[in-house]
Design a protein around this motif. Structure first.
Motif, PDB file in Angstrom:
ATOM      1  N   PRO A 130       0.728  -1.170  -0.033  1.00 12.56           N
ATOM      2  CA  PRO A 130       0.063   0.039  -0.076  1.00 12.56           C
ATOM      3  C   PRO A 130       0.944   1.260  -0.090  1.00 12.56           C
ATOM      4  O   PRO A 130       0.470   2.235  -0.653  1.00 12.56           O
ATOM      5  CB  PRO A 130      -0.868  -0.263   1.268  1.00 12.56           C
ATOM      6  N   VAL A 131       2.160   1.349   0.656  1.00 16.26           N
ATOM      7  CA  VAL A 131       2.912   2.470   0.798  1.00 16.26           C
ATOM      8  C   VAL A 131       3.425   2.753  -0.771  1.00 16.26           C
ATOM      9  O   VAL A 131       3.487   3.836  -1.157  1.00 16.26           O
ATOM     10  CB  VAL A 131       3.986   2.172   1.737  1.00 16.26           C
ATOM     11  N   MET A 132       3.996   1.609  -1.521  1.00 13.44           N
ATOM     12  CA  MET A 132       4.142   1.684  -2.677  1.00 13.44           C
ATOM     13  C   MET A 132       3.141   2.471  -3.658  1.00 13.44           C
ATOM     14  O   MET A 132       3.544   3.203  -4.517  1.00 13.44           O
ATOM     15  CB  MET A 132       4.906   0.555  -3.383  1.00 13.44           C
ATOM     16  N   PRO A 172      -9.417  -1.119  -3.511  1.00 10.06           N
ATOM     17  CA  PRO A 172      -9.164   0.094  -4.611  1.00 10.06           C
ATOM     18  C   PRO A 172      -9.731   1.171  -3.982  1.00 10.06           C
ATOM     19  O   PRO A 172      -9.420   2.588  -4.384  1.00 10.06           O
ATOM     20  CB  PRO A 172     -10.016  -0.464  -5.666  1.00 10.06           C
ATOM     21  N   ASP A 173     -10.732   1.182  -2.953  1.00  9.90           N
ATOM     22  CA  ASP A 173     -11.203   2.263  -2.118  1.00  9.90           C
ATOM     23  C   ASP A 173     -10.103   3.045  -1.471  1.00  9.90           C
ATOM     24  O   ASP A 173     -10.566   4.305  -1.516  1.00  9.90           O
ATOM     25  CB  ASP A 173     -12.370   1.899  -1.309  1.00  9.90           C
ATOM     26  N   ASP A 174      -8.942   2.648  -1.280  1.00 14.29           N
ATOM     27  CA  ASP A 174      -8.101   3.197  -0.496  1.00 14.29           C
ATOM     28  C   ASP A 174      -7.273   4.301  -1.226  1.00 14.29           C
ATOM     29  O   ASP A 174      -6.918   5.324  -0.904  1.00 14.29           O
ATOM     30  CB  ASP A 174      -7.148   2.221   0.032  1.00 14.29           C
ATOM     31  N   PHE A 175      -7.602   4.318  -2.666  1.00 13.15           N
ATOM     32  CA  PHE A 175      -6.858   4.882  -3.570  1.00 13.15           C
ATOM     33  C   PHE A 175      -7.709   5.655  -4.566  1.00 13.15           C
ATOM     34  O   PHE A 175      -7.325   6.135  -5.372  1.00 13.15           O
ATOM     35  CB  PHE A 175      -5.828   4.064  -4.453  1.00 13.15           C
ATOM     36  N   SER A 176      -8.976   5.716  -4.523  1.00 14.81           N
ATOM     37  CA  SER A 176     -10.137   5.968  -4.981  1.00 14.81           C
ATOM     38  C   SER A 176     -10.020   7.671  -5.327  1.00 14.81           C
ATOM     39  O   SER A 176     -10.145   8.304  -6.181  1.00 14.81           O
ATOM     40  CB  SER A 176     -11.460   5.924  -4.774  1.00 14.81           C
TER      41      SER A 176
END
Length: 270
Positions: A130-132, A172-176
């Protein structure tokens, strides 16, 4: 063939460091398959541009494309392209590469984070993935804001390896929010979004991006979509393009885009 206009706008010849086949061989295969158009987009990795002398390989690619166009002018539309990798990491390299030819089409792409290797070579864990990805999408937003490309390539590129090869689940919601920012920049700047079909023949089994982001791009007002197989061998020319067109129809698009001299040509899907 189900569709009239089968166009592959992301392909690599022997003039890319990771491909082996001649432009003429690729065009012959495209012609035999009945493709409408083929764009050769050989690599230019800007962060190593001067170190590895990309000038030579780019010039060779452009020359080979010109020769192929003379041979296949009555059978196949052939466009001169380039995949401009990591231009924000060396803008002078990007500008130099773009001065070498009159391109029809420029793909903007991000294969590695600044100071890192290509995502292909990295090792992923539940903690670092997730960090990358957060770093990736922020750097991709910087790239999207540059006015030097026509279409933004495979915007979920790292998922090939994080999800596909390593099997790590990503929400995907973490980066929406950041993805929406990227899509809005593309729309505002009249840039295209690429649907890269390479994932259909890889472990991940999906286009890059998948239908969720394609739908979101349309919902936000996006209209320019390019399709590319990301072929690195002649046998993969056109691979997945028909499936990509079917997906675009399902997402509400009636046309897709091919670029000629940087001008978008809207071709009907059906």
């Amino acid at each position: 063939m189900k569709y009239r206009y089968i166009s592959d706008s992301h392909t690599h010849s022997e003039n890319s460091f990771d491909a082996n086949d001649r432009v003429l061989m690729m065009c012959e295969n495209a012609s035999n398959k009945g493709l409408y158009s083929l764009t050769i987009t050989d690599h230019c990795e800007c962060q190593e541009y001067f170190e590895k002398d990309y000038r030579e390989s780019i010039s060779k690619s452009v020359l080979d494309i010109s020769k192929a166009r003379a041979v296949y002018h009555d059978r196949l539309h052939i466009y001169t392209g380039i995949e401009l990798g990591q231009p924000t990491q060396d803008i002078k390299a990007a500008e130099d590469a773009l001065s070498l030819a009159e391109y029809d089409f420029i793909l903007g792409s991000l294969h590695n984070l600044k100071g890192e290797e290509d995502f292909y070579f990295l090792t992923y864990t539940e903690e670092n993935a997730p960090v990358m990805l957060e770093r990736y999408f922020n750097e991709l937003l910087e790239l999207a804001q540059l006015d030097i490309f026509d279409s933004l390539a495979h915007i979920t590129y790292p998922l090939r390896y994080i999800v596909g090869n390593s099997g790590i689940k990503i929400n995907p919601d973490d980066f929406s929010e950041i993805i929406d920012e990227i899509l809005l920049v593309l729309i505002h700047n009249h840039k295209a979004l690429e649907v890269n079909t390479s994932g259909l023949r890889q472990v991940i089994g999906k286009t890059l991006p998948d239908e969720n982001i394609i739908n979101r791009y349309r919902e936000l007002g996006g209209k320019y979509i390019t399709l590319g197989s990301d072929a690195h061998r002649w046998g993969d020319i056109g691979s997945g393009i028909e499936e990509g067109l079917t997906l675009l129809l399902q997402c509400g698009f009636t046309h897709f885009t091919v670029f000629e001299k940087h001008e978008p040509k809207m071709l009907p899907i059906q």
